[in-house]
Write a protein that holds these residues in place. Structure first.
Motif, PDB file in Angstrom:
ATOM      1  N   HIS A  16     -41.120  26.708  28.032  1.00 16.19           N
ATOM      2  CA  HIS A  16     -40.279  25.538  28.329  1.00 16.19           C
ATOM      3  C   HIS A  16     -38.813  25.958  28.307  1.00 16.19           C
ATOM      4  CE1 HIS A  16     -43.637  22.677  27.879  1.00 16.19           C
ATOM      5  NE2 HIS A  16     -44.066  23.546  26.987  1.00 16.19           N
ATOM      6  N   ARG A  18     -36.390  23.787  29.841  1.00 16.62           N
ATOM      7  CA  ARG A  18     -35.582  22.554  29.992  1.00 16.62           C
ATOM      8  C   ARG A  18     -34.568  22.721  31.136  1.00 16.62           C
ATOM      9  NH1 ARG A  18     -39.601  20.833  26.852  1.00 16.62           N
ATOM     10  NH2 ARG A  18     -39.261  21.053  24.637  1.00 16.62           N
ATOM     11  N   ASN A  42     -42.389  20.090  32.797  1.00  9.80           N
ATOM     12  CA  ASN A  42     -42.280  18.763  32.165  1.00  9.80           C
ATOM     13  C   ASN A  42     -40.835  18.386  31.860  1.00  9.80           C
ATOM     14  OD1 ASN A  42     -42.212  20.697  30.055  1.00  9.80           O
ATOM     15  ND2 ASN A  42     -42.999  19.242  28.554  1.00  9.80           N
ATOM     16  N   THR A 107     -48.542  14.913  25.546  1.00  3.81           N
ATOM     17  CA  THR A 107     -47.507  15.651  24.815  1.00  3.81           C
ATOM     18  C   THR A 107     -46.131  15.237  25.312  1.00  3.81           C
ATOM     19  OG1 THR A 107     -46.843  17.902  24.141  1.00  3.81           O
ATOM     20  CG2 THR A 107     -47.625  17.634  26.401  1.00  3.81           C
ATOM     21  N   HIS A 137     -53.098  21.489  29.896  1.00  5.71           N
ATOM     22  CA  HIS A 137     -52.831  21.082  28.517  1.00  5.71           C
ATOM     23  C   HIS A 137     -54.144  20.473  28.041  1.00  5.71           C
ATOM     24  CE1 HIS A 137     -50.333  19.747  25.060  1.00  5.71           C
ATOM     25  NE2 HIS A 137     -51.414  19.005  24.905  1.00  5.71           N
ATOM     26  N   LEU A 220     -47.684  20.657  19.693  1.00  2.00           N
ATOM     27  CA  LEU A 220     -48.948  20.229  20.282  1.00  2.00           C
ATOM     28  C   LEU A 220     -49.482  21.311  21.206  1.00  2.00           C
ATOM     29  CD1 LEU A 220     -48.110  16.497  20.995  1.00  2.00           C
ATOM     30  CD2 LEU A 220     -49.754  17.385  19.323  1.00  2.00           C
ATOM     31  N   ASP A 248     -45.305  29.115  24.639  1.00  3.33           N
ATOM     32  CA  ASP A 248     -45.060  27.680  24.522  1.00  3.33           C
ATOM     33  C   ASP A 248     -43.782  27.434  23.739  1.00  3.33           C
ATOM     34  OD1 ASP A 248     -45.414  24.988  24.896  1.00  3.33           O
ATOM     35  OD2 ASP A 248     -46.906  24.747  23.310  1.00  3.33           O
ATOM     36  N   HIS A 252     -36.324  21.920  20.988  1.00  6.61           N
ATOM     37  CA  HIS A 252     -35.841  20.559  20.732  1.00  6.61           C
ATOM     38  C   HIS A 252     -34.692  20.704  19.746  1.00  6.61           C
ATOM     39  CE1 HIS A 252     -39.236  18.366  22.578  1.00  6.61           C
ATOM     40  NE2 HIS A 252     -40.001  19.329  22.099  1.00  6.61           N
ATOM     41  N   ALA A 264     -42.522  17.276  19.192  1.00  4.91           N
ATOM     42  CA  ALA A 264     -43.452  18.399  19.022  1.00  4.91           C
ATOM     43  C   ALA A 264     -42.906  19.621  19.739  1.00  4.91           C
ATOM     44  CB  ALA A 264     -44.810  18.032  19.621  1.00  4.91           C
TER      45      ALA A 264
HETATM   46  C1  NCD Z   1     -44.023  20.966  24.501  1.00  6.73           C
HETATM   47  C2  NCD Z   1     -42.633  20.462  24.846  1.00  6.73           C
HETATM   48  O1  NCD Z   1     -41.835  20.232  23.917  1.00  6.73           O
HETATM   49  O2  NCD Z   1     -42.315  20.322  26.021  1.00  6.73           O
HETATM   50  N1  NCD Z   1     -44.274  20.694  23.111  1.00  6.73           N
HETATM   51  C3  NCD Z   1     -45.181  21.327  22.317  1.00  6.73           C
HETATM   52  O3  NCD Z   1     -45.371  20.911  21.180  1.00  6.73           O
HETATM   53  N2  NCD Z   1     -45.812  22.390  22.731  1.00  6.73           N
HETATM   54  C4  NCD Z   1     -45.028  20.357  25.383  1.00  6.73           C
HETATM   55  C5  NCD Z   1     -46.365  21.029  25.338  1.00  6.73           C
HETATM   56  O4  NCD Z   1     -46.553  22.151  25.811  1.00  6.73           O
HETATM   57  O5  NCD Z   1     -47.301  20.412  24.788  1.00  6.73           O
END
Ligand code: NCD
Ligand code: ZN
Length: 346
Positions: A16, A18, A42, A107, A137, A220, A248, A252, A264
């Protein structure tokens, strides 16, 4: 005394990044050690069309610091309205390397995901024809299913039926957290692979909940019992071609993590490779680190292994990793394994 290991430059098959200020802050953390990454779609709003994926790819490359080499491998977020023709065109142009299935509500930012799997049948059939992998997922979202059982139930109720009804569809079970998932992968043919995160090799559910709640270990799918962590370690370090690294890493801000209803995600981009060297050495499988982090992934995705290399060195002194990285949106805490790590990227 110092030991070292050199492996082909690794890739991250689930990341991720962002957008905007957060993208600028986290991208160098991955690009420093990794050649490529499968970029999760996402965002808000999600990356649904080929045109959106192309624009996102341009923003990632624009945020890459001068002198760093990194190739983002783009994905499309599967919705019930996804157009098979657009998916095929985005794949044919070389832009898109996978389509991501989020069950709706599973998620972070998954509200536009799939509820009625019959509606995505034409897309899945097109993907099977053109050999474009589906990344899943793997959790059901039914509130009646215990959160610790959602992955195992997903295999029986969603994944296995999809695979049976779509022969030839290549699937990656993302961030597996259970022995059930590892066993299912082993029982199937080479059209099925699985990614495993760094943190799921290190923490079990006690790390989140025993002795006070630890929001930075909440992600998650949620970490499961110790027996599952051990099964994941066995799968990741086995050298089996169907298991490969997908961190993953999911940034955040601390503000969003440390809440009554916190987000998560574990942020592991900064220290993943030293942590993996520690885990593989502990399992007596350092020789298989290259397979897990550098070779099995490209082989599954039918891409070449990276030409460059990465050297990890083990020192007598423990490595001092940053506790957090800064972003214009606020600090992001770096995953703390909870034990000293002596490996470091050279
Ligand atoms: C991910 C996210 O923050 O975009 N969060 C996570 O806990 N892994 C989304 C995801 O992959 O489930
Ligand atoms: Zn993810």
């Amino acid at each position: 005394m110092s030991t070292s290991i050199t492996i082909p430059r690794p890739d991250d098959w689930h990341l991720h990044l962002r957008d905007g200020a957060m993208l600028a802050a986290v991208l160098p953390e991955t690009a420093r050690d990794f050649g490529r990454a499968i970029i999760m779609p996402n965002l808000v709003p999600p990356v649904v069309t080929g045109a959106q994926a192309g624009a996102y790819r341009d923003r990632i490359l624009a945020a890459l610091p001068e002198g760093m080499a990194f190739e983002p491998l783009m994905t499309l977020y599967l919705t019930e309205d996804t157009d098979p023709t657009d998916v095929a065109a985005a794949h044919a142009s070389g832009l898109v390397k996978a389509v991501k299935l989020y069950p709706a509500g599973a998620t972070t930012n998954s509200a536009s995901g799939v509820t009625n799997f019959d509606k995505v049948r034409p897309v899945l059939e097109t993907m099977a024809e053109i050999g474009l992998p589906l990344c899943t997922h793997g959790e059901v979202t039914d509130n009646h299913i215990d959160i610790f059982d959602r992955e195992a139930v997903f295999i029986d109720r969603v994944l296995d039926p999809i695979r049976r009804s779509t022969p030839g569809l290549r699937v990656v079970m993302e961030h597996i957290t259970t022995a059930n998932a590892a066993d299912y992968v082993r029982s199937q043919d080479s059209d099925l692979g699985a990614t495993i995160t760094t943190h799921h090799l290190i923490i079990n559910r006690n790390h989140i909940l025993a002795g006070g709640i630890k929001p930075h270990y909440y992600c998650l799918p949620v970490a499961k019992r110790e027996e599952h962590r051990l099964a994941l370690r066995a799968a990741a370090t086995s050298g089996d071609a169907r298991f490969f690294l997908g961190t993953d890493s999911a940034p955040h801000t601390d503000e969003n993590k440390l809440q009554a209803c916190g987000c998560a995600g574990c942020f592991t981009a900064t220290n993943t490779m030293p942590l993996l060297a520690h885990v593989f050495e502990e399992e007596g499988k350092l020789d298989n680190l290259a397979k897990f982090a550098s070779e099995n992934g490209p082989n599954f995705y039918r891409l070449p292994v990276n030409a460059g290399s990465l050297t990890l060195v083990k020192n007598e002194a423990a490595t001092a990793f940053p506790s957090h990285i800064t972003s214009e949106d606020g600090p992001v805490t770096v995953f703390d394994p909870g034990f000293p790590v002596h490996w470091k990227v050279a």
